[in-house]
Design an enzyme around this catalytic site. Structure first.
Site, short mmCIF file in Angstrom:
data_model
loop_
_atom_site.label_atom_id
_atom_site.label_comp_id
_atom_site.label_asym_id
_atom_site.label_seq_id
_atom_site.Cartn_x
_atom_site.Cartn_y
_atom_site.Cartn_z
N THR A 59 0.83 -1.21 0.00
CA THR A 59 0.00 0.00 0.00
C THR A 59 0.87 1.27 0.00
O THR A 59 2.07 1.21 0.25
CB THR A 59 -0.88 0.06 1.27
N GLY A 81 1.66 -1.78 4.16
CA GLY A 81 1.03 -3.08 3.92
C GLY A 81 1.84 -4.13 4.63
O GLY A 81 3.07 -4.17 4.48
N GLY A 109 2.11 -7.33 4.21
CA GLY A 109 2.82 -8.26 3.32
C GLY A 109 4.11 -7.63 2.82
O GLY A 109 5.18 -8.24 2.88
N ALA A 110 3.99 -6.39 2.36
CA ALA A 110 5.17 -5.69 1.82
C ALA A 110 6.21 -5.49 2.92
O ALA A 110 7.41 -5.74 2.71
CB ALA A 110 4.75 -4.35 1.23
N ASN A 134 0.14 -11.40 18.39
CA ASN A 134 0.33 -10.59 19.60
C ASN A 134 -0.67 -11.08 20.65
O ASN A 134 -1.46 -12.01 20.40
CB ASN A 134 0.23 -9.09 19.29
N ALA A 160 7.38 -5.55 26.38
CA ALA A 160 7.83 -6.56 27.36
C ALA A 160 8.72 -7.59 26.67
O ALA A 160 9.79 -7.94 27.19
CB ALA A 160 6.62 -7.24 28.00
N ASP A 171 5.93 -6.44 12.34
CA ASP A 171 6.39 -6.93 11.02
C ASP A 171 7.90 -7.15 11.03
O ASP A 171 8.41 -8.13 10.49
CB ASP A 171 6.02 -5.92 9.92
P1 ATP Z 1 2.43 -3.79 15.40
O1 ATP Z 1 1.11 -4.34 14.89
O2 ATP Z 1 2.31 -2.49 16.13
O3 ATP Z 1 3.51 -3.78 14.39
P2 ATP Z 1 2.39 -6.16 17.07
O4 ATP Z 1 1.22 -5.95 17.98
O5 ATP Z 1 2.26 -7.17 15.99
O6 ATP Z 1 2.94 -4.80 16.52
P3 ATP Z 1 4.17 -6.12 19.36
O7 ATP Z 1 3.89 -7.21 20.34
O8 ATP Z 1 3.69 -4.76 19.69
O9 ATP Z 1 3.68 -6.61 17.93
O10 ATP Z 1 5.76 -5.98 19.14
C1 ATP Z 1 6.54 -6.99 18.51
C2 ATP Z 1 7.93 -6.98 19.12
O11 ATP Z 1 8.53 -5.70 18.88
C3 ATP Z 1 7.98 -7.18 20.63
O12 ATP Z 1 7.99 -8.55 20.98
C4 ATP Z 1 9.28 -6.46 20.98
O13 ATP Z 1 10.41 -7.30 20.78
C5 ATP Z 1 9.34 -5.32 19.97
N1 ATP Z 1 8.80 -4.07 20.54
C6 ATP Z 1 7.53 -3.59 20.46
N2 ATP Z 1 7.41 -2.43 21.15
C7 ATP Z 1 8.63 -2.16 21.67
C8 ATP Z 1 9.17 -1.10 22.47
N3 ATP Z 1 8.41 -0.08 22.89
N4 ATP Z 1 10.48 -1.17 22.82
C9 ATP Z 1 11.27 -2.17 22.40
N5 ATP Z 1 10.83 -3.21 21.63
C10 ATP Z 1 9.53 -3.21 21.28
#
Ligand code: ATP
Length: 289
Positions: free
Chosen positions: A10, A38, A40-41, A182, A204, A232
């Site tokens: 996108t 996007g 996928g991208a 997540n 975390a 991603d």
């Molecule tokens: P999004 O959809 O926002 O891309 P998500 O919900 O799929 O993210 P998250 O669990 O938010 O995935 O984050 C994926 C990984 O990124 C986490 O396991 C962590 O290693 C890293 N991460 C996310 N937020 C932070 C942060 N504030 N500081 C350091 N690492 C982070």
């Protein structure tokens, strides 16, 4: 070994506005940025920057945005298939950020929707045992399922990141080898029976769950400016790390993924925030404890 990514590509436009518009209103705004987006991208671009042979099967439209997308990714090593535009506007996400920190997002899927199952499969004609099919949640349940079923007939490894979430995706778990979710996706879709399950928990860290064992990998501390694209980045680097070493996803893969995601969150934007080839090569060279 090759990774096929089916999904969307996108143009992400971010606009700054004073407040989310009411019905019938006309407001001023400032266009802050325009980036490739996007899921996928995003995932395909990072996989290819990690040195993985990656084919992204995603539609670009026959408008100026479609031309812009293809110009932007010229410097990337992934193959974008097909090599023509579909007769639609390119898929776009308009991200409206209001002064109070709230947002509203408008996303189109018209270009991605023009691709039928057979169109996509025609670009995986040479897929073989050991290749990977990676999908996100942008397609319908039927399309997503049919593509995973095709992958299984070819002996491919299936990887699923069910975002955006569709409650019916819970029916797909028997087809999936590796799931990356997540916390809220895990709660809604209950992927407990999947052989390799990775549950990310934002700042975390993330859990690796396999063979009844759970291992936790803490996130790398970062000054987070913009967490868009963290998930991603994490998924793509986790997968690349294990594929490069010829192993199942392990704690070292999660460590590499956490290092890369920490880079993405420390910069503004999505595509423009992703670690580059050199940064990825350096962090993927790090060994375990
Ligand atoms: P999004 O959809 O926002 O891309 P998500 O919900 O799929 O993210 P998250 O669990 O938010 O995935 O984050 C994926 C990984 O990124 C986490 O396991 C962590 O290693 C890293 N991460 C996310 N937020 C932070 C942060 N504030 N500081 C350091 N690492 C982070």
């Amino acid at each position: 070994m090759r990774v096929y990514v089916t999904g969307n590509i996108t143009v992400d436009e971010t606009w700054s506005i004073s407040d989310i518009p009411k019905k019938g209103s006309s407001i001023h705004g400032i266009k802050v940025s325009q980036d490739i987006g996007g899921k996928g991208a995003n995932q395909a671009i990072i996989l290819s920057r990690c040195g993985i042979d990656t084919r992204l099967i995603a539609a670009t439209g026959s408008d100026s945005n479609g031309i812009w997308i293809r110009q932007q990714i010229k410097g990337e090593t992934l193959s974008l298939l097909p090599d023509f535009h579909v007769n639609q506007h390119s898929d776009t996400s308009i991200i409206l950020n209001s002064d109070d920190g709230d947002n509203a997002i408008i996303t189109t899927t018209a270009a991605a929707d023009t691709f039928g199952i057979d169109d996509i499969i025609s670009h995986m004609a040479d897929a073989a045992v050991g290749d990977i099919l990676l999908q996100q949640g942008n397609f319908s349940l039927d399309k997503t399922r049919s593509l995973f079923q095709f992958a299984k007939t070819r002996g491919m490894t299936t990887v699923f990141n069910p975002s955006p979430v569709n409650p019916n995706f819970c029916h797909l778990w028997p087809l999936i080898d590796i799931a990356v979710v997540n916390e809220s996706e895990a709660e809604r879709l209950q992927p407990d029976g999947v052989k390799t399950l990775i549950i990310t928990q934002g700042a975390a860290g993330a859990w690796l769950v396999r063979d009844g064992q759970r291992q936790f990998c803490p996130a790398v501390r970062a000054e987070a400016l913009d967490t868009t694209g963290a998930g991603d980045t994490f998924l793509a680097v986790m997968l690349a790390s294990s594929l490069r070493r010829g192993v199942e996803p392990d704690t070292l893969a999660l460590t590499h993924a956490s290092l890369a995601a920490a880079i993405t969150v420390s910069r503004r934007g999505t595509y423009s925030a992703f670690p580059d080839n050199h940064e990825l090569a350096a962090l993927l060279a790090k060994g375990g404890k």
